[in-house]
Motif scaffolding. Sequence first.
Motif, mmCIF file in Angstrom:
data_model
loop_
_atom_site.group_PDB
_atom_site.id
_atom_site.type_symbol
_atom_site.label_atom_id
_atom_site.label_comp_id
_atom_site.label_asym_id
_atom_site.label_seq_id
_atom_site.Cartn_x
_atom_site.Cartn_y
_atom_site.Cartn_z
ATOM 1 N N ILE A 1 2.356 -11.446 9.712
ATOM 2 C CA ILE A 1 3.121 -10.815 8.623
ATOM 3 C C ILE A 1 2.411 -11.018 7.286
ATOM 4 O O ILE A 1 2.330 -10.097 6.464
ATOM 5 N N PHE A 2 1.857 -12.215 7.080
ATOM 6 C CA PHE A 2 1.149 -12.472 5.824
ATOM 7 C C PHE A 2 -0.098 -11.589 5.729
ATOM 8 O O PHE A 2 -0.408 -11.032 4.668
ATOM 9 N N MET A 3 -0.826 -11.452 6.861
ATOM 10 C CA MET A 3 -1.993 -10.560 6.883
ATOM 11 C C MET A 3 -1.595 -9.133 6.557
ATOM 12 O O MET A 3 -2.276 -8.430 5.809
ATOM 13 N N SER A 4 -0.463 -8.706 7.109
ATOM 14 C CA SER A 4 0.026 -7.350 6.858
ATOM 15 C C SER A 4 0.280 -7.134 5.368
ATOM 16 O O SER A 4 -0.110 -6.105 4.798
ATOM 17 N N PHE A 5 0.896 -8.116 4.706
ATOM 18 C CA PHE A 5 1.196 -7.998 3.270
ATOM 19 C C PHE A 5 -0.081 -7.986 2.433
ATOM 20 O O PHE A 5 -0.211 -7.197 1.495
ATOM 21 N N VAL A 6 -1.016 -8.865 2.792
ATOM 22 C CA VAL A 6 -2.288 -8.927 2.040
ATOM 23 C C VAL A 6 -3.036 -7.605 2.170
ATOM 24 O O VAL A 6 -3.538 -7.056 1.179
ATOM 25 N N LEU A 7 -3.106 -7.076 3.376
ATOM 26 C CA LEU A 7 -3.815 -5.809 3.613
ATOM 27 C C LEU A 7 -3.139 -4.647 2.897
ATOM 28 O O LEU A 7 -3.806 -3.787 2.309
ATOM 29 N N MET A 8 -1.796 -4.637 2.926
ATOM 30 C CA MET A 8 -1.074 -3.539 2.296
ATOM 31 C C MET A 8 -1.251 -3.560 0.769
ATOM 32 O O MET A 8 -1.532 -2.532 0.139
ATOM 33 N N ILE A 9 -1.124 -4.753 0.170
ATOM 34 C CA ILE A 9 -1.280 -4.858 -1.287
ATOM 35 C C ILE A 9 -2.719 -4.546 -1.694
ATOM 36 O O ILE A 9 -2.956 -3.831 -2.669
ATOM 37 N N SER A 10 -3.695 -5.044 -0.919
ATOM 38 C CA SER A 10 -5.099 -4.769 -1.268
ATOM 39 C C SER A 10 -5.429 -3.289 -1.118
ATOM 40 O O SER A 10 -6.209 -2.741 -1.902
ATOM 41 N N SER A 11 -4.817 -2.610 -0.138
ATOM 42 C CA SER A 11 -5.054 -1.170 0.013
ATOM 43 C C SER A 11 -4.521 -0.404 -1.194
ATOM 44 O O SER A 11 -5.195 0.490 -1.727
ATOM 45 N N LEU A 12 -3.321 -0.772 -1.664
ATOM 46 C CA LEU A 12 -2.746 -0.106 -2.843
ATOM 47 C C LEU A 12 -3.535 -0.442 -4.108
ATOM 48 O O LEU A 12 -3.679 0.393 -4.997
ATOM 49 N N VAL A 13 -4.063 -1.666 -4.183
ATOM 50 C CA VAL A 13 -4.884 -2.063 -5.341
ATOM 51 C C VAL A 13 -6.180 -1.259 -5.376
ATOM 52 O O VAL A 13 -6.614 -0.808 -6.444
ATOM 53 N N ILE A 14 -6.798 -1.045 -4.206
ATOM 54 C CA ILE A 14 -8.032 -0.245 -4.146
ATOM 55 C C ILE A 14 -7.738 1.205 -4.520
ATOM 56 O O ILE A 14 -8.498 1.845 -5.267
ATOM 57 N N PHE A 15 -6.607 1.724 -4.044
ATOM 58 C CA PHE A 15 -6.196 3.098 -4.398
ATOM 59 C C PHE A 15 -5.981 3.217 -5.908
ATOM 60 O O PHE A 15 -6.411 4.169 -6.552
ATOM 61 N N TYR A 16 -5.346 2.201 -6.473
ATOM 62 C CA TYR A 16 -5.058 2.142 -7.919
ATOM 63 C C TYR A 16 -6.366 2.033 -8.724
ATOM 64 O O TYR A 16 -6.509 2.618 -9.790
ATOM 65 N N SER A 17 -7.341 1.290 -8.169
ATOM 66 C CA SER A 17 -8.629 1.085 -8.864
ATOM 67 C C SER A 17 -9.429 2.376 -8.985
ATOM 68 O O SER A 17 -10.288 2.489 -9.858
ATOM 69 N N LYS A 18 -9.144 3.349 -8.096
ATOM 70 C CA LYS A 18 -9.879 4.614 -8.126
ATOM 71 C C LYS A 18 -9.783 5.269 -9.502
ATOM 72 O O LYS A 18 -10.750 5.833 -9.997
ATOM 73 N N GLU A 19 -8.618 5.149 -10.143
ATOM 74 C CA GLU A 19 -8.460 5.710 -11.482
ATOM 75 C C GLU A 19 -8.688 4.672 -12.575
ATOM 76 O O GLU A 19 -9.293 4.963 -13.597
ATOM 77 N N TYR A 20 -8.222 3.437 -12.321
ATOM 78 C CA TYR A 20 -8.344 2.398 -13.358
ATOM 79 C C TYR A 20 -9.810 2.107 -13.664
ATOM 80 O O TYR A 20 -10.188 1.873 -14.803
ATOM 81 N N MET A 21 -10.655 2.086 -12.631
ATOM 82 C CA MET A 21 -12.069 1.723 -12.794
ATOM 83 C C MET A 21 -12.980 2.955 -12.757
ATOM 84 O O MET A 21 -14.170 2.847 -12.475
ATOM 85 N N GLU A 22 -12.427 4.156 -13.039
ATOM 86 C CA GLU A 22 -13.228 5.374 -12.873
ATOM 87 C C GLU A 22 -14.412 5.439 -13.844
ATOM 88 O O GLU A 22 -15.422 6.076 -13.559
ATOM 89 N N SER A 23 -14.306 4.774 -14.997
ATOM 90 C CA SER A 23 -15.408 4.810 -15.964
ATOM 91 C C SER A 23 -16.519 3.816 -15.606
ATOM 92 O O SER A 23 -17.549 3.778 -16.264
#
Length: 578
Positions: free
Chosen positions: A61-83
């Motif tokens: 369950i902890f692995m599932s949460f870490v993977l899910m949050i990191s996936s959303l963080v990477i998706f979020y970084s696509k725009e945040y770190m676009e420059s």
Amino acid sequence: MINLSICTISFVCLIFMSILSFFFGMIFIMEDYSVFIEWEVVSMNSMSIVMTLLLDWMSLIFMSFVLMISSLVIFYSKEYMESDYKINRFILLVLMFVASMMLLIISPNLISILLGWDGLGLVSYCLVIYFQNVKSYNAGMLTALSNRIGDVALLLAIAWMLNYGGWNYIFYLEIMNENFEMMLIGGLVVLAAMTKSAQIPFSSWLPAAMAAPTPVSALVHSSTLVTAGVYLLIRFNILLMNSFMGNLLLLLSGLTMFMAGLGANYEFDLKKIVALSTLSQLGLMMSILSMGFYKLAFFHLLTHALFKALLFMCAGAIIHNMNNSQDIRLMGSLSFMMPLTSSCFNVANLALCGMPFLAGFYSKDLILEIVSFSYINLFSFFLYFFSTGLTVCYSFRLVYYTMSGNSYFYSLNLLNDESWVMLKGMMGLLILSIFGGSMLSWLIFVTPMVIIIPIYLKMLTLVVCILGGLIGYLISNISLYFYNKAFNMYNFSYFLGSMWFMPYISTYGLINFSLVIGSLAVKSFDQGWSEYWGGQQLYKNLVKNSQLNQMLQNNNLKIYLLSFVIWIVILYLMMIYF
């Protein structure tokens, strides 16, 4: 286009692995099932090197949460770190970070735990110094050196476990409280967990690590680096049962919770306020864990990961829109200009405060009721409830400064809610921050627990929260329009706002002192006496002897022999004469 594809591929793979891990976690929790895998890497005569993995409901369950949050963080970084031209490097660093955390979660073996543990330390250093400037380098060095103390403690525990003939601590959990050696190993593990989870006196690195990009902060402060220590102690929870270490950890974690709550009320940097709230919640997890309620600590670990990642993402969206300004005094009226982001931010803040029926309520309320129900001293009881009040206090102060009043930013600004990629990443966590707590409470605590306490204790949590929120709002309101009373007690305010001078003690005190001692040792020994009696002296002797040898090897030997014979003859004649 390549950058976007790497982000998208990482997002899809991680979210798929997260769903798979959660599904297996559910099966394991229903069947009360665990899998212990041993892979023999090398076998020579009677020696074998074995890689072990432990898969149970907790790790899955902890692995599932870490993977899910990191996936959303990477998706979020696509725009945040676009420059950022080097976004590929950033995504790879985040993936390495997640891989190190995975290794730490599924390891029942101290050697493989150390690999994941040091992986987290190394990659976190690379991420903290990602924006290459002096402030980031200083923060990275403070983070790395503070965490090295814990790494050394873990190495000592590994060395001591040689007495048992193996490093699989899971086999020795039952005898941990019975003999002194295992208590010593436990003490070293507790020290390691305290450095990684930034408990007093190792707290100063956590706000300094805010020099990292905001998506990294969202990942680090919710489910990875800082929770690694808590997770390790959850695995070693038997050590803390009725022991001196448990009582010591209860005191230190309670003080950490109190100190972080006070510090956040004096802070004006948006990311540092959220970082100090993380520190406060880590203190709460550690303190309830030290009392022996490891399932509660794990439950709060998961719910906290959801709303804290959302809080950091919202803070990142606000900072991104405000041209990288982090000062909350310049913000204001964000609820009119960024309504969707503000809604997510307020939901995360209310979940942090323990607003009924949001994610944080189910874990925090249960923890405080268990504390009321437990046999605990008055000082610890005060730290629990007063720190809860301080959490609500700084949360409402933050809402007041950012959401209401006038904006003190540029007259012409581009504050808007049009960053759709970031908003999509936040929306996933918004749903989980609302429904995640109830879902997890039904899954983890399958048998309902009834806690019967007097009505005044039952209502104490609610009263403390309402009072904290009211005081936070009123103090912020008064300090904006009237003379700020904190200036009357400037030294005391400075003491509380600077985390009880801990950053100064650890940087100017411990680290500076150790570096000075190191430089003296290098000058006195490495470049001094050891050179004089070692390398340099040897070099001089060799030069002298080789010169003599060279002189003898020249073709002038007959001259020396002749002169020698003459000297002998002269001496002989003198002896005869006299």
